[in-house]
Design an enzyme around this catalytic site. Sequence first.
Site: not given
Length: 406
Positions: A179-180
């Site tokens: 996600d990051l």
Amino acid sequence: MRALDDILVLDLSRVLAGPFCTQMLADLGAKVIKVEKPGSGDDTRGWGPPFLADPETAEKGDAAYYLAANRGKHSVTIDLAKPEGQELIRALAAKADVLVENYKLGGLAKYGLDYASLKTINPRLVYCSITGFGQDGPYAPRAGYDFMIQAMGGMMSVTGEKDGLPGGGPQKAGIAIADLSTGLHAVIAVLAALNQRHRTGRGQYIDLGLLDVQVSMMSNQAMTYLVSGKAPGRAGNGHAAIVPYQAFATMDGHLIIAVGNDGQFAKLADELGHPEWAEDERFALNRTRVEHRDVLTPLIEAETRRYDSAQLLEALERRQIPCGPINTMDKVFADPQAKARGLDQEVPHARAGTIPTVASPLRLSDSPVLYDRGPPLLGEHTESVLTEMLGLDSAMLAALRDKGVV
């Protein structure tokens, strides 16, 4: 002036990848309008504990998870499922420079809020879609979550202790790395598209898939497979191509030793009382150390266990041998380097006064990040944004509230 203070971002994303992207854009000065569902908002507002407590009532506020990715935004509540809500989004998109969304494949098309629909009213719009698997391919309709993407993209095949050893087996990263990383790539793509628009006057569509990003982030591990045809495996805290480059036990814990070249290894061998290691044909060169890691590693650890961590750290740093402690988060923020760099900051908050936040790593000399806008309360800016940007008056807003649109 801040780098993006002339950019308006319409944020239709939730959870982490999209919000992390738009928080970085906000840090750079963009005005980010975060559109949330009335009554509940972004799912991560409830992803706790811990929660931010109301200083007056001690009631639970937003979760730390939400606070980590929504600094500097304006929260507006709009129900996209209602036609009136869709019209409000279209009106905001007509004024926006960037739109970021992470709905499932086709999720916004049914509302007429997809790129094909919105570019007709705003050809300059940069529209960034974030999904688990991108906009095409057999998996495109599937939902994608960080944990499963780490597994499917190869991350868990090289993370964790070796099979057959205590604690061996697949292991995810301790943070939502897929996600990051996707959020970071989204920022890069948005900035590139804005620069392209500067030349052409036209916006464009950005298609980001978590799986694509995760595979890209496998970097040298992916290339190891493509070049050799052999899939790399888990190596615990060791490094597949560099030795010694791992955690070593000490009298009171562990210390990371990250020897990057043969000269550093010679200094390490000397400091540990075994200068002869640097002359040993098995250990003199990195490629031979890799071949004989099972012999060398126990020899090194037998010596590191004779030191406490602080003592060994001081000794190795004195010889400029790369090393470092394994810090818990309390020790991270107490570290002199972290303090000197101001890695924890305070930002304003409508209910708590100020709250802590993790500093942006972006250090721009002429347009620095300012910590003057905290994470918003749910719907905190609905009235101001719709009044100032769309010209709605109090009667119009009241009518929309009565219908549950905002």
